[in-house]
Design a protein around this motif. Structure first.
Motif, PDB file in Angstrom:
ATOM      1  N   ASN A   1      75.997  24.592  57.998  1.00 41.06           N
ATOM      2  CA  ASN A   1      75.091  25.557  57.912  1.00 41.06           C
ATOM      3  C   ASN A   1      73.643  24.795  57.778  1.00 41.06           C
ATOM      4  OD1 ASN A   1      76.708  27.568  57.755  1.00 41.06           O
ATOM      5  ND2 ASN A   1      76.411  27.858  55.455  1.00 41.06           N
ATOM      6  N   VAL A   2      73.488  23.608  57.100  1.00 39.87           N
ATOM      7  CA  VAL A   2      72.087  22.713  57.015  1.00 39.87           C
ATOM      8  C   VAL A   2      72.025  22.052  58.234  1.00 39.87           C
ATOM      9  CG1 VAL A   2      71.429  20.963  55.788  1.00 39.87           C
ATOM     10  CG2 VAL A   2      72.696  22.611  54.555  1.00 39.87           C
TER      11      VAL A   2
ATOM     12  N   GLU B   1      67.422  23.715  64.220  1.00 37.04           N
ATOM     13  CA  GLU B   1      66.381  24.834  64.466  1.00 37.04           C
ATOM     14  C   GLU B   1      65.054  24.612  64.148  1.00 37.04           C
ATOM     15  OE1 GLU B   1      66.049  29.096  62.394  1.00 37.04           O
ATOM     16  OE2 GLU B   1      68.258  28.669  63.158  1.00 37.04           O
ATOM     17  N   LEU B   2      64.886  23.935  63.270  1.00 34.38           N
ATOM     18  CA  LEU B   2      63.553  23.677  62.757  1.00 34.38           C
ATOM     19  C   LEU B   2      62.823  22.243  63.645  1.00 34.38           C
ATOM     20  CD1 LEU B   2      64.049  23.934  58.934  1.00 34.38           C
ATOM     21  CD2 LEU B   2      63.027  25.731  60.497  1.00 34.38           C
TER      22      LEU B   2
ATOM     23  N   VAL C   1      65.149  20.960  55.425  1.00 28.32           N
ATOM     24  CA  VAL C   1      65.149  22.413  55.517  1.00 28.32           C
ATOM     25  C   VAL C   1      63.950  22.886  54.228  1.00 28.32           C
ATOM     26  CG1 VAL C   1      66.375  24.406  55.043  1.00 28.32           C
ATOM     27  CG2 VAL C   1      67.298  22.599  56.718  1.00 28.32           C
TER      28      VAL C   1
ATOM     29  N   LEU D   1      60.687  25.274  54.764  1.00 29.84           N
ATOM     30  CA  LEU D   1      60.557  26.564  54.238  1.00 29.84           C
ATOM     31  C   LEU D   1      59.500  26.695  53.232  1.00 29.84           C
ATOM     32  CD1 LEU D   1      63.063  26.777  56.130  1.00 29.84           C
ATOM     33  CD2 LEU D   1      64.162  28.258  54.542  1.00 29.84           C
TER      34      LEU D   1
ATOM     35  N   SER E   1      65.945  32.499  50.307  1.00 34.16           N
ATOM     36  CA  SER E   1      66.121  31.906  51.865  1.00 34.16           C
ATOM     37  C   SER E   1      67.044  30.769  51.791  1.00 34.16           C
ATOM     38  CB  SER E   1      64.495  31.590  52.252  1.00 34.16           C
ATOM     39  OG  SER E   1      63.889  32.824  52.628  1.00 34.16           O
TER      40      SER E   1
ATOM     41  N   ILE F   1      70.798  30.266  53.623  1.00 35.39           N
ATOM     42  CA  ILE F   1      71.081  29.489  54.437  1.00 35.39           C
ATOM     43  C   ILE F   1      72.513  28.750  54.165  1.00 35.39           C
ATOM     44  CG2 ILE F   1      70.442  27.277  55.278  1.00 35.39           C
ATOM     45  CD1 ILE F   1      67.544  28.234  55.416  1.00 35.39           C
TER      46      ILE F   1
ATOM     47  N   ARG G   1      72.907  23.013  61.433  1.00 32.35           N
ATOM     48  CA  ARG G   1      72.254  24.051  62.335  1.00 32.35           C
ATOM     49  C   ARG G   1      70.851  24.133  62.135  1.00 32.35           C
ATOM     50  NH1 ARG G   1      77.371  28.170  61.901  1.00 32.35           N
ATOM     51  NH2 ARG G   1      78.574  27.269  63.801  1.00 32.35           N
ATOM     52  N   LYS G   2      70.522  24.443  60.845  1.00 39.67           N
ATOM     53  CA  LYS G   2      69.091  24.776  60.480  1.00 39.67           C
ATOM     54  C   LYS G   2      68.035  23.910  60.590  1.00 39.67           C
ATOM     55  CE  LYS G   2      66.208  28.033  58.923  1.00 39.67           C
ATOM     56  NZ  LYS G   2      66.045  29.226  59.580  1.00 39.67           N
ATOM     57  N   THR G   3      68.583  22.477  60.233  1.00 35.82           N
ATOM     58  CA  THR G   3      67.660  21.442  60.488  1.00 35.82           C
ATOM     59  C   THR G   3      67.234  21.243  62.075  1.00 35.82           C
ATOM     60  OG1 THR G   3      69.010  20.410  58.720  1.00 35.82           O
ATOM     61  CG2 THR G   3      67.469  19.022  60.275  1.00 35.82           C
TER      62      THR G   3
END
Length: 299
Positions: free
Chosen positions: A40-41, A47-48, A118, A122, A288, A292, A43-45
């Protein structure tokens, strides 16, 4: 466990898929495919807009913790190739056990650094009008990384996964895996993570433990029923297991690097729980981050 087995698992999970991971970070691909919060982390990293490099500079090699602000500003998370040396060693000295390796292998902390990436990104949505609000945001960031590392043990169902997490995390508490999994099944991943996140904030505010009254306040901030969430109290004890001196000096350095020179005890001497409860932006940030970390892939 044989080093050769660990290498086999590392390469078996490497590839070109979304979950391939970093080929030169030992165990990264395995953890991407096995540990939900790790995935999860990452993917978000990505994405950012962050990326990863296995060519860290001399400053990062010498003192990684001092380089966090540079890492976040550059949006490049460094790590060391710790696979090539293991392949060569295994070829030269076959039959080595993991115990021969683990204490001297250079670990990588891309998981921890990614959590910072992340949380920092955010948190930019939170306008901090005073020092106390800024302190909460900064310690939420560190606490998010702490909570994600603890949360990862939920998926460490075998020794291979535990070995890989050991060299990709600052902190592990594998003995509490069963308790954590039961709590997740009972209360939900997002809800359990939120409690752990706030508990680490409490710890990073240099509290040695959490009282019953503060835990009730914490659950109130998390929006959880105190009666149903009561069993979580046994889990949050892990949030206070960091070495007290390490926690104190690290927090003080973290604040000074971010331009806060006030004595750490004085700076953190306020009711952060009440502040969070009254700040909708901080509550939104906590929600949020918990969404995540606690997200689950559809099967």
């Amino acid at each position: 466990m044989k080093l050769s087995m660990m290498l086999q698992k590392h390469f078996a999970t490497a590839g070109s898929s979304e979950m391939a991971g970093l080929a030169s970070n030992f165990g990264d691909s395995f953890l991407m495919q096995t540990v939900q919060v790790y995935r999860n982390v990452r993917r978000k990293t990505l994405e950012l807009g962050f990326s990863y490099s296995d060519k860290p500079d001399a400053n990062y090699l010498a003192f990684p913790m001092s380089q966090l602000e540079n890492v976040l500003a550059s949006k490049i998370i460094p790590y060391t190739d710790n696979v090539t040396a293991l392949v060569a060693l295994n070829t030269k000295a076959q039959g080595l056990e993991w115990d021969h390796i683990v204490d001297n292998l250079k670990p990588n902390f891309v998981f921890h650094e990614s959590c910072h990436a992340v949380a920092r990104t955010l948190s930019q949505s939170v306008t901090t009008s005073n020092l106390q609000e800024r302190l909460v945001v900064l310690l939420l960031e560190e606490s998010f990384a702490n909570a994600c590392e603890f949360f990862a043990i939920a998926d460490a169902g075998d020794q291979i996964c535990r070995n890989f997490l050991e060299v990709n995390s600052y902190f592990n508490a594998f003995e509490d895996r069963n308790n954590l999994k039961k709590m997740i099944e009972k209360s939900g991943a997002v809800e359990v993570f939120k409690v752990l996140l706030l508990s680490y904030v409490h710890s990073n505010f240099l509290n040695e433990k959490i009282s019953d009254s503060d835990f009730k306040k914490l659950l109130d901030v998390a929006g959880l029923n105190a009666t149903e969430a009561a069993p979580l109290k046994s889990l949050v004890k892990n949030c206070f297991n960091l070495n007290p001196r390490f926690r104190y000096t690290t927090t003080e350095m973290y604040l000074r690097v971010n331009g806060i020179s006030t004595a750490v005890e004085q700076a953190l001497d306020f009711d952060y729980l009440q502040l969070v409860k009254n700040n909708s932006k901080l509550l939104e940030l906590i929600n949020s981050l918990s969404q995540i970390a606690g997200a689950t892939d559809e099967r």
